[in-house]
Scaffold this active site. Structure first.
Site, PDB file in Angstrom:
ATOM      1  N   GLU A 157       0.835  -1.214   0.000  1.00 39.88           N
ATOM      2  CA  GLU A 157       0.000   0.000   0.000  1.00 39.88           C
ATOM      3  C   GLU A 157       0.864   1.256   0.000  1.00 39.88           C
ATOM      4  O   GLU A 157       0.820   2.062   0.937  1.00 39.88           O
ATOM      5  CB  GLU A 157      -0.965  -0.029   1.185  1.00 39.88           C
ATOM      6  N   GLU A 206      -5.520  -8.276  -1.410  1.00 43.15           N
ATOM      7  CA  GLU A 206      -6.176  -8.120  -0.108  1.00 43.15           C
ATOM      8  C   GLU A 206      -7.627  -7.779  -0.332  1.00 43.15           C
ATOM      9  O   GLU A 206      -7.953  -6.885  -1.121  1.00 43.15           O
ATOM     10  CB  GLU A 206      -5.556  -6.986   0.722  1.00 43.15           C
TER      11      GLU A 206
HETATM   12  C1  BGP Z   1      -4.570  -3.124   4.704  1.00 46.89           C
HETATM   13  C2  BGP Z   1      -3.174  -3.538   5.153  1.00 46.89           C
HETATM   14  C3  BGP Z   1      -3.099  -4.802   5.917  1.00 46.89           C
HETATM   15  C4  BGP Z   1      -4.323  -5.164   6.703  1.00 46.89           C
HETATM   16  C5  BGP Z   1      -5.630  -4.721   6.108  1.00 46.89           C
HETATM   17  C6  BGP Z   1      -6.800  -4.781   7.033  1.00 46.89           C
HETATM   18  O1  BGP Z   1      -4.678  -1.756   4.611  1.00 46.89           O
HETATM   19  O2  BGP Z   1      -2.326  -3.708   4.046  1.00 46.89           O
HETATM   20  O3  BGP Z   1      -1.901  -4.833   6.628  1.00 46.89           O
HETATM   21  O4  BGP Z   1      -4.182  -5.127   8.022  1.00 46.89           O
HETATM   22  O5  BGP Z   1      -5.575  -3.433   5.574  1.00 46.89           O
HETATM   23  O6  BGP Z   1      -6.742  -3.716   7.925  1.00 46.89           O
HETATM   24  P1  BGP Z   1      -6.968  -3.868   9.459  1.00 46.89           P
HETATM   25  O7  BGP Z   1      -5.956  -4.866   9.895  1.00 46.89           O
HETATM   26  O8  BGP Z   1      -6.712  -2.546  10.024  1.00 46.89           O
HETATM   27  O9  BGP Z   1      -8.341  -4.336   9.632  1.00 46.89           O
END
Ligand code: BGP
Length: 494
Positions: A203, A391
């Site tokens: 990201e 993701e």
């Molecule tokens: C993205 C990131 C991840 C992950 C995901 C979910 O932005 O790349 O590392 O964690 O989001 O977010 P969260 O863990 O805050 O729910």
């Protein structure tokens, strides 16, 4: 035809800073995620600091609406007696065989993980890599191979060796380019034949929202964000160059946090707001995947008085060595309004207004099943390079029953609709979509809150927000469902 292509890379995604644990084991150094304490969806995560001369300690915010402020003379530091969620996380370090076996059982064709930079170069600027660190990932990739699982490896997922922050100021310093390239060249060469797909920075556009997470930058200014992003672009291009010249089978991708932007109303002012919001994200893929610095950003830099420390070779590299493919995270869409009275709600990193057509989870993240098709089309048509959803998923406070089962029907429903949307992108729109790795396939620590209770996995891990639990793994209902989805090439979504 209602199936996905046979070579579609189905799987799951994780990141070392949220999953691996093994803090300081095997010669690993401290990284930026190791100094982050937990929060919740209402309390932002914080970073601990210490003044090495006076011994004074404290905590500061780290963006996401809670600015980072570390007193003069103090540095981010691990404090005694404080609980840090990433130190053990869900302990992939000691459970990798069991976890990869579970992935194999689900039929994964791909496993996205990140390599902990400080496990390979503990201080970031070390002369030689840490052999024990290299050996750990060798063992992981060998295990993947047993099950026919293709690794997709992020080189830096929200962690930078802390020594690079303390001694160099993080990614705002051009010296980081050389340190990162050395690390990247080391691992691409070392794992040649084992790892074909790499992502440089997770990201990368998070640099505009949380530069400590994205680049180990403490002094959060527009100038430093811009320089940090520029340095990462140059570093990525150099890694692509290295791979193309030495390992032609290796593919280096970009990783972007992306969500389609909707307008709250059909007013022209809202359309302009959506255009400008989209530019904020697309700038990052225009440079890294498109190979050009878009005019809209350069004009902004001029207006803001931002002057990049750069050289003509940077732009040659960016142009000639853009990413081989564009991967992205997509948890939903963002809705924007030009009218400040509409109010705002939190979303996945980016802020937006509440979309009345969408429901949200307990953390306020709006779920929008059809938006994957829009996302795939937007990114594929802009660059005509393969895209990859690395993701997507839904965070939920899952309840484990006494027998270890978890009935996560909400997750199955969410995934079914998202997979249908991707299928349309491939079958109706002809998007070249390489694969899908659902986020947090085995429960792990939340990046935004540091919580354990925001779970995403097909596999439940027994651990709570205070670090208690046996770390035992148990299958949720979605486990068998996803297995069936993969086995049927995405045809059986019931
Ligand atoms: C993205 C990131 C991840 C992950 C995901 C979910 O932005 O790349 O590392 O964690 O989001 O977010 P969260 O863990 O805050 O729910």
């Amino acid at each position: 035809m209602s199936k996905f292509p046979k070579d579609f890379l189905w799987g799951g995604a994780t990141a070392a800073n949220q999953y691996e644990g093994g803090y300081l084991e095997g010669g690993k150094g401290v990284n930026t995620s190791d100094v982050m304490v937990g929060g919740s969806h209402t309390v932002p995560r914080r970073v601990s600091w210490k003044n090495p001369t006076t011994g004074e300690t404290g905590f500061t915010g780290m963006s996401f609406g809670s600015p980072m402020e570390i007193p003069e003379g103090a540095v981010p530091a691990v404090l005694d007696g404080v609980y840090y969620p990433s130190h053990e996380a869900t302990d992939f370090y000691h459970h990798y065989k069991e976890d990869i076996a579970l992935m194999g059982e689900m039929g994964f064709r791909c496993f996205r993980l990140s390599m902990n930079w400080a496990r390979i170069f503990p201080n970031g600027d070390d002369a030689e890599p840490n052999q024990e660190g290299l050996a750990f990932y060798d063992a992981v990739f060998d295990e993947c191979k047993k099950y026919g699982i293709e690794p997709l490896v992020t080189m830096s997922h929200y962690e930078t060796p802390i020594a690079l922050t303390i001694n160099y100021g993080g990614w705002k310093n051009r010296k980081l380019i050389d340190f990162f390239v050395k690390y990247a060249e080391t691992v691409v060469a070392h794992y040649a034949g084992k790892v074909k797909y790499w992502l440089t920075f997770n990201e990368i556009n998070c640099m505009d929202m949380a530069p400590f997470m994205a680049g180990g930058i403490v002094d959060d200014t527009p100038q430093n964000r811009a320089q940090g992003a520029h340095n990462q672009f140059v570093a990525s291009a150099r890694v692509v160059k290295f791979a193309h010249e030495n390992y032609p089978d290796v593919k280096i991708g970009q990783m972007l946090a992306f969500g389609p932007v909707y307008t709250y109303t059909c007013s022209p002012a809202d359309q302009i707001k959506a255009l400008e919001t989209s530019q904020g994200t697309l700038f990052y893929s225009d440079v890294q995947t498109g190979g050009f610095y878009p005019e809209y950003r350069l004009i902004q830099y001029k207006e803001q008085g931002i002057v990049l420390e750069d050289c003509p070779e940077d732009y040659e590299l960016i142009k000639n060595y853009s990413a081989d493919f564009l991967s992205f995270s997509c948890y939903g869409s963002a809705t924007v309004s030009a009218d400040p009275s509409v109010g705002s709600v939190g979303g996945n990193i980016s802020m937006g207004v509440k979309n009345p057509y969408l429901s949200s989870n307990a953390w306020g993240w709006a779920t929008d099943p059809v938006c994957l098709r829009i996302a795939c089309n937007t990114l594929y048509s802009r660059y005509r390079k393969p895209v990859w959803i690395v993701e997507n998923g839904i965070g939920w406070d899952d309840k484990k029953e006494a027998d270890g089962s978890v009935h996560d029907t909400y997750r199955i429903d969410y995934l079914r609709q998202n997979i249908e949307s991707m299928k349309e992108a491939i079958l109706k729109d002809g998007v070249e979509l390489m694969g899908y790795t659902m986020w947090g396939c085995i429960d792990l620590v939340s990046a935004s809150t540091g919580e354990m209770k925001k779970r995403y996995g097909f596999v439940y891990v027994d651990k709570d927000d205070n670090g208690n639990g046996t770390l035992a793994r148990s299958k949720k209902d979605s486990f068998e469902w996803y297995k069936k989805v993969i086995a049927s090439d995405g045809e059986d979504l019931d």
